[in-house]
Each structure stands twice: as C-alpha cells, then as structure tokens.
Design a protein around this motif. Structure first.
Motif, mmCIF file in Angstrom:
data_model
loop_
_atom_site.group_PDB
_atom_site.id
_atom_site.type_symbol
_atom_site.label_atom_id
_atom_site.label_comp_id
_atom_site.label_asym_id
_atom_site.label_seq_id
_atom_site.Cartn_x
_atom_site.Cartn_y
_atom_site.Cartn_z
ATOM 1 N N GLY A 110 93.680 -5.856 43.979
ATOM 2 C CA GLY A 110 94.776 -6.627 44.567
ATOM 3 C C GLY A 110 94.256 -7.600 45.605
ATOM 4 N N GLU A 111 95.178 -8.201 46.296
ATOM 5 C CA GLU A 111 94.827 -9.222 47.281
ATOM 6 C C GLU A 111 94.489 -8.577 48.619
ATOM 7 O OE1 GLU A 111 97.448 -12.396 49.601
ATOM 8 O OE2 GLU A 111 97.227 -12.901 47.478
ATOM 9 N N THR A 112 93.422 -9.071 49.266
ATOM 10 C CA THR A 112 93.046 -8.632 50.605
ATOM 11 C C THR A 112 93.015 -9.855 51.489
ATOM 12 O OG1 THR A 112 91.695 -6.823 49.746
ATOM 13 C CG2 THR A 112 91.282 -7.501 52.022
ATOM 14 N N VAL A 113 93.751 -9.820 52.600
ATOM 15 C CA VAL A 113 93.755 -10.911 53.550
ATOM 16 C C VAL A 113 92.840 -10.535 54.712
ATOM 17 C CG1 VAL A 113 95.182 -12.267 55.147
ATOM 18 C CG2 VAL A 113 96.098 -11.594 52.914
ATOM 19 N N ILE A 114 91.945 -11.438 55.051
ATOM 20 C CA ILE A 114 91.040 -11.228 56.186
ATOM 21 C C ILE A 114 91.587 -12.038 57.356
ATOM 22 C CG2 ILE A 114 88.700 -11.536 57.063
ATOM 23 C CD1 ILE A 114 87.732 -11.394 54.136
ATOM 24 N N THR A 115 91.733 -11.403 58.511
ATOM 25 C CA THR A 115 92.209 -12.073 59.710
ATOM 26 C C THR A 115 91.032 -12.306 60.660
ATOM 27 O OG1 THR A 115 94.359 -10.990 59.490
ATOM 28 C CG2 THR A 115 93.832 -11.951 61.651
ATOM 29 N N TRP A 116 90.877 -13.553 61.101
ATOM 30 C CA TRP A 116 89.798 -13.938 62.015
ATOM 31 C C TRP A 116 90.387 -14.175 63.389
ATOM 32 C CZ3 TRP A 116 84.894 -14.017 59.992
ATOM 33 C CH2 TRP A 116 84.804 -14.030 58.597
ATOM 34 N N THR A 117 89.730 -13.694 64.425
ATOM 35 C CA THR A 117 90.165 -13.940 65.807
ATOM 36 C C THR A 117 88.987 -14.363 66.654
ATOM 37 O OG1 THR A 117 89.867 -11.610 66.349
ATOM 38 C CG2 THR A 117 92.081 -12.295 65.720
ATOM 39 N N ALA A 118 89.283 -15.145 67.674
ATOM 40 C CA ALA A 118 88.247 -15.587 68.630
ATOM 41 C C ALA A 118 88.789 -15.438 70.025
ATOM 42 C CB ALA A 118 87.863 -17.029 68.374
#
Length: 118
Positions: A110-118
């Motif tokens: 399935g779909e995996t969303v990666i969240t990026w933070t700084a």
C-alpha cells in the motif's frame, strides 16, 4: 568588588548572570523587545564603572524545507530495507536545521507517506 545588573536586575525569562564569570547565559523562553541594561562594578574604595548594553530576544526564523520528488514502486511484498537512494532526502534553507523523517523500518503493501520536518 560588587557587581550589579540594572536597571532592575531583570533579564529576559530563561537568562541568568553568572557573577563569577560575568557571563549571561541560558535559553530565553519568550520573545522580548530590546531593552537597555547596565552592568556596574564598584570597588572597595567606591570607584565604579558601568557598561550599558541592549538585549533583545527575537523569534527564530522558520526554515523552508524541500521534500524529495515523489517515489513510486510496485511491490508484491513488504519492502525492507529501503535507503535514501530509493526515497530521497529533504533539504532546508537553514544550513543548521536538523532534518528528520518518519521512514518506517519496513514498507508495507500500500501507500506509505513520509513526513519530513526541520
């Protein structure tokens, strides 16, 4: 010798004066407008000298973050491990920013969303 911080001895919340090293340090807890401070030293004979300075706490600038291009691949089973070569790396306009992500140890079907933070 006597040392006094003026005009009222108050520094922005989170900052303190170490009279032994004559150093202001700490982590400010709130934005504060520029205020004039004074630091006075008086010797045993009553001689004194005063240093005047401004202190202001400003909000940190927010950094812009650019996520890598979307990545898509067909998988018939869970994929592990993937590397940044597969899903890319984010960049930030702030060269001191610490960039993190929530990449899972294994990518399920399935779909995996990666969240990026700084």
């Amino acid at each position: 010798m006597r040392y006094d911080l003026g005009p009222d001895g108050a520094l922005p919340d989170g900052l303190s004066l170490d009279v032994a090293t004559h150093t202001i340090s700490g982590t400010p807890r709130a934005v504060t407008p520029s205020t004039q401070q004074s630091y006075t030293v008086e010797d045993l004979n009553g001689g004194h000298d005063t240093l005047f300075f401004q202190i202001e706490v400003v909000a940190p600038s927010l950094s812009d973050i650019t996520a890598p291009d979307a990545y898509s691949t067909e998988a018939t089973a869970a994929q592990t491990p993937l590397s940044p070569d597969d899903y890319g790396t984010a960049t930030s306009t702030d060269t001191t920013a610490i960039i993190s992500h929530d990449v899972p140890d294994a990518f399920p079907l399935g779909e995996t969303v990666i969240t990026w933070t700084a």
